[in-house]
Scaffold this motif. Structure first.
Motif, PDB file in Angstrom:
ATOM      1  N   ILE A  11     -12.159 119.213 -52.125  1.00  0.00           N
ATOM      2  CA  ILE A  11     -13.097 120.437 -52.650  1.00  0.00           C
ATOM      3  C   ILE A  11     -13.564 120.126 -54.157  1.00  0.00           C
ATOM      4  CG2 ILE A  11     -12.922 122.933 -53.098  1.00  0.00           C
ATOM      5  CD1 ILE A  11     -11.013 123.105 -50.554  1.00  0.00           C
ATOM      6  N   ASN A  12     -12.746 119.673 -55.061  1.00  0.00           N
ATOM      7  CA  ASN A  12     -12.925 119.498 -56.164  1.00  0.00           C
ATOM      8  C   ASN A  12     -13.881 118.545 -56.402  1.00  0.00           C
ATOM      9  OD1 ASN A  12     -11.165 121.595 -57.135  1.00  0.00           O
ATOM     10  ND2 ASN A  12      -9.685 119.988 -57.707  1.00  0.00           N
ATOM     11  N   PHE A  13     -13.792 117.503 -55.755  1.00  0.00           N
ATOM     12  CA  PHE A  13     -14.603 116.245 -56.035  1.00  0.00           C
ATOM     13  C   PHE A  13     -15.964 116.324 -55.281  1.00  0.00           C
ATOM     14  CE2 PHE A  13     -10.575 114.032 -56.576  1.00  0.00           C
ATOM     15  CZ  PHE A  13     -10.868 113.568 -57.917  1.00  0.00           C
ATOM     16  N   LEU A  14     -16.102 117.136 -54.260  1.00  0.00           N
ATOM     17  CA  LEU A  14     -17.179 117.276 -53.582  1.00  0.00           C
ATOM     18  C   LEU A  14     -17.877 118.343 -54.387  1.00  0.00           C
ATOM     19  CD1 LEU A  14     -18.980 116.903 -50.994  1.00  0.00           C
ATOM     20  CD2 LEU A  14     -17.797 119.025 -50.125  1.00  0.00           C
ATOM     21  N   SER A  15     -17.351 119.312 -54.915  1.00  0.00           N
ATOM     22  CA  SER A  15     -18.277 120.163 -55.745  1.00  0.00           C
ATOM     23  C   SER A  15     -18.646 119.532 -56.869  1.00  0.00           C
ATOM     24  CB  SER A  15     -17.357 121.680 -56.128  1.00  0.00           C
ATOM     25  OG  SER A  15     -16.333 121.207 -56.702  1.00  0.00           O
ATOM     26  N   ALA A  16     -17.777 118.683 -57.615  1.00  0.00           N
ATOM     27  CA  ALA A  16     -18.402 118.023 -58.913  1.00  0.00           C
ATOM     28  C   ALA A  16     -19.297 116.874 -58.364  1.00  0.00           C
ATOM     29  CB  ALA A  16     -17.192 117.194 -59.447  1.00  0.00           C
ATOM     30  N   TYR A  17     -19.466 116.258 -57.213  1.00  0.00           N
ATOM     31  CA  TYR A  17     -20.555 115.365 -56.937  1.00  0.00           C
ATOM     32  C   TYR A  17     -21.807 116.347 -56.691  1.00  0.00           C
ATOM     33  CZ  TYR A  17     -23.193 112.349 -54.059  1.00  0.00           C
ATOM     34  OH  TYR A  17     -24.351 111.432 -53.119  1.00  0.00           O
ATOM     35  N   VAL A  18     -21.590 117.600 -55.875  1.00  0.00           N
ATOM     36  CA  VAL A  18     -23.072 118.007 -55.945  1.00  0.00           C
ATOM     37  C   VAL A  18     -23.579 118.754 -57.268  1.00  0.00           C
ATOM     38  CG1 VAL A  18     -23.599 120.666 -54.935  1.00  0.00           C
ATOM     39  CG2 VAL A  18     -22.352 119.048 -53.545  1.00  0.00           C
ATOM     40  N   LEU A  19     -22.393 119.127 -58.152  1.00  0.00           N
ATOM     41  CA  LEU A  19     -23.112 119.498 -59.290  1.00  0.00           C
ATOM     42  C   LEU A  19     -23.691 118.314 -59.989  1.00  0.00           C
ATOM     43  CD1 LEU A  19     -23.260 121.554 -61.467  1.00  0.00           C
ATOM     44  CD2 LEU A  19     -20.876 120.727 -62.498  1.00  0.00           C
ATOM     45  N   TYR A  20     -23.161 117.028 -59.855  1.00  0.00           N
ATOM     46  CA  TYR A  20     -23.740 115.734 -60.560  1.00  0.00           C
ATOM     47  C   TYR A  20     -25.227 115.685 -59.905  1.00  0.00           C
ATOM     48  CZ  TYR A  20     -24.076 111.145 -62.451  1.00  0.00           C
ATOM     49  OH  TYR A  20     -24.683 109.934 -62.943  1.00  0.00           O
ATOM     50  N   ILE A  21     -25.327 115.673 -58.733  1.00  0.00           N
ATOM     51  CA  ILE A  21     -26.675 115.490 -58.341  1.00  0.00           C
ATOM     52  C   ILE A  21     -27.586 116.627 -58.619  1.00  0.00           C
ATOM     53  CG2 ILE A  21     -27.961 115.354 -55.918  1.00  0.00           C
ATOM     54  CD1 ILE A  21     -26.246 112.953 -56.526  1.00  0.00           C
ATOM     55  N   PHE A  22     -27.123 117.701 -58.655  1.00  0.00           N
ATOM     56  CA  PHE A  22     -27.966 118.765 -59.042  1.00  0.00           C
ATOM     57  C   PHE A  22     -28.570 118.567 -60.446  1.00  0.00           C
ATOM     58  CE2 PHE A  22     -28.575 123.138 -61.038  1.00  0.00           C
ATOM     59  CZ  PHE A  22     -29.372 123.592 -60.446  1.00  0.00           C
ATOM     60  N   LEU A  23     -27.473 118.137 -61.512  1.00  0.00           N
ATOM     61  CA  LEU A  23     -27.726 118.153 -62.770  1.00  0.00           C
ATOM     62  C   LEU A  23     -28.627 116.637 -63.021  1.00  0.00           C
ATOM     63  CD1 LEU A  23     -24.410 118.824 -64.430  1.00  0.00           C
ATOM     64  CD2 LEU A  23     -26.363 120.304 -64.739  1.00  0.00           C
ATOM     65  N   TYR A  24     -28.354 115.815 -62.250  1.00  0.00           N
ATOM     66  CA  TYR A  24     -29.137 114.237 -62.278  1.00  0.00           C
ATOM     67  C   TYR A  24     -30.685 114.725 -62.243  1.00  0.00           C
ATOM     68  CZ  TYR A  24     -30.470 109.671 -61.977  1.00  0.00           C
ATOM     69  OH  TYR A  24     -30.823 108.310 -61.986  1.00  0.00           O
ATOM     70  N   ASN A  25     -31.353 115.542 -61.526  1.00  0.00           N
ATOM     71  CA  ASN A  25     -32.576 115.891 -61.218  1.00  0.00           C
ATOM     72  C   ASN A  25     -33.155 116.778 -62.530  1.00  0.00           C
ATOM     73  OD1 ASN A  25     -32.720 114.856 -58.859  1.00  0.00           O
ATOM     74  ND2 ASN A  25     -32.052 116.496 -57.711  1.00  0.00           N
ATOM     75  N   ARG A  26     -32.218 117.489 -63.177  1.00  0.00           N
ATOM     76  CA  ARG A  26     -32.670 118.365 -64.198  1.00  0.00           C
ATOM     77  C   ARG A  26     -32.198 117.676 -65.343  1.00  0.00           C
ATOM     78  NH1 ARG A  26     -34.062 123.169 -62.593  1.00  0.00           N
ATOM     79  NH2 ARG A  26     -33.821 123.575 -60.329  1.00  0.00           N
ATOM     80  N   ARG A  27     -31.737 116.767 -65.764  1.00  0.00           N
ATOM     81  CA  ARG A  27     -30.895 116.106 -66.936  1.00  0.00           C
ATOM     82  C   ARG A  27     -31.883 116.168 -68.022  1.00  0.00           C
ATOM     83  NH1 ARG A  27     -31.829 111.733 -63.910  1.00  0.00           N
ATOM     84  NH2 ARG A  27     -32.606 109.706 -65.084  1.00  0.00           N
ATOM     85  N   LYS A  28     -33.349 116.021 -67.892  1.00  0.00           N
ATOM     86  CA  LYS A  28     -34.182 115.807 -68.999  1.00  0.00           C
ATOM     87  C   LYS A  28     -34.752 117.130 -69.669  1.00  0.00           C
ATOM     88  CE  LYS A  28     -35.085 111.512 -68.429  1.00  0.00           C
ATOM     89  NZ  LYS A  28     -34.667 110.456 -69.526  1.00  0.00           N
ATOM     90  N   ARG A  29     -34.462 118.342 -68.853  1.00  0.00           N
ATOM     91  CA  ARG A  29     -34.697 119.652 -69.216  1.00  0.00           C
ATOM     92  C   ARG A  29     -33.461 120.144 -69.993  1.00  0.00           C
ATOM     93  NH1 ARG A  29     -36.917 122.291 -64.143  1.00  0.00           N
ATOM     94  NH2 ARG A  29     -37.153 120.093 -63.047  1.00  0.00           N
ATOM     95  N   ILE A  30     -32.433 119.589 -69.990  1.00  0.00           N
ATOM     96  CA  ILE A  30     -31.029 120.295 -70.570  1.00  0.00           C
ATOM     97  C   ILE A  30     -31.015 119.772 -72.125  1.00  0.00           C
ATOM     98  CG2 ILE A  30     -28.698 120.432 -70.228  1.00  0.00           C
ATOM     99  CD1 ILE A  30     -29.346 120.193 -67.356  1.00  0.00           C
ATOM    100  N   GLY A  31     -30.761 120.568 -73.008  1.00  0.00           N
ATOM    101  CA  GLY A  31     -30.498 120.197 -74.170  1.00  0.00           C
ATOM    102  C   GLY A  31     -29.187 119.499 -74.310  1.00  0.00           C
ATOM    103  N   TYR A  32     -28.737 119.007 -75.756  1.00  0.00           N
ATOM    104  CA  TYR A  32     -27.413 118.450 -75.996  1.00  0.00           C
ATOM    105  C   TYR A  32     -26.496 119.360 -75.841  1.00  0.00           C
ATOM    106  CZ  TYR A  32     -27.793 119.250 -80.935  1.00  0.00           C
ATOM    107  OH  TYR A  32     -27.958 120.026 -82.010  1.00  0.00           O
ATOM    108  N   HIS A  33     -26.704 120.743 -76.457  1.00  0.00           N
ATOM    109  CA  HIS A  33     -25.765 121.616 -76.513  1.00  0.00           C
ATOM    110  C   HIS A  33     -24.863 122.066 -75.099  1.00  0.00           C
ATOM    111  CE1 HIS A  33     -26.702 122.981 -80.605  1.00  0.00           C
ATOM    112  NE2 HIS A  33     -25.308 122.300 -80.897  1.00  0.00           N
TER     113      HIS A  33
END
Length: 138
Positions: A11-33
């Motif tokens: 459950i932990n690793f699957l949710s982290a994987y889903v979060l990683y895929i979600f963030l990968y597509n938005r990483r250019k829009r997210i600030g460093y903070h």
């Protein structure tokens, strides 16, 4: 301790994987903070969940539980921090290291506490959801 708590690992690793895929597509829009906070939440959460579940399953293997949770925390900190920049990568690495060291101690203090484990899992999943929602709003 019941053996069904092993289900918390996927459950932990699957949710982290889903979060990683979600963030990968938005990483250019997210600030460093925000990227730094997301990295700290994910590396600390994965190390915390891994250490607590492992020490509850194998209570006499404290060194192995600590090493396993440190490795998981550091790797997740590097992966999530690498989405943003090097400073975030270092912050994720250190957060994973510290939480990996602390998690088996917390798990040993709350040994045989199924309700504590469920509360930690709810906390980790809710932190991942908060990180995803904050990344969605940027």
């Amino acid at each position: 301790m019941p053996e069904w708590i092993v289900i918390f690992y996927p459950i932990n690793f699957l949710s982290a994987y889903v979060l990683y895929i979600f963030l990968y597509n938005r990483r250019k829009r997210i600030g460093y903070h925000l990227g730094m906070n997301i990295t700290m939440v994910t590396s600390g959460g994965l190390a915390l969940g891994t250490g607590i579940v492992f020490i509850n399953l194998y209570p006499f293997y404290f060194l192995e539980a600590t090493l396993f949770s440190v490795i998981i925390g550091c790797l997740s900190g590097i992966l999530f921090g690498n989405l943003f920049d090097y400073q975030t990568l270092l912050t994720g690495f250190i957060t994973g290291l510290m939480m990996g060291i602390m998690a088996p101690m917390v798990g040993a203090a709350a040994l045989e506490g199924v309700m504590f484990l469920i509360m930690i899992e709810v906390f980790i999943i809710s932190c991942f959801c908060l990180a995803a929602s904050s990344a969605y709003k940027t």
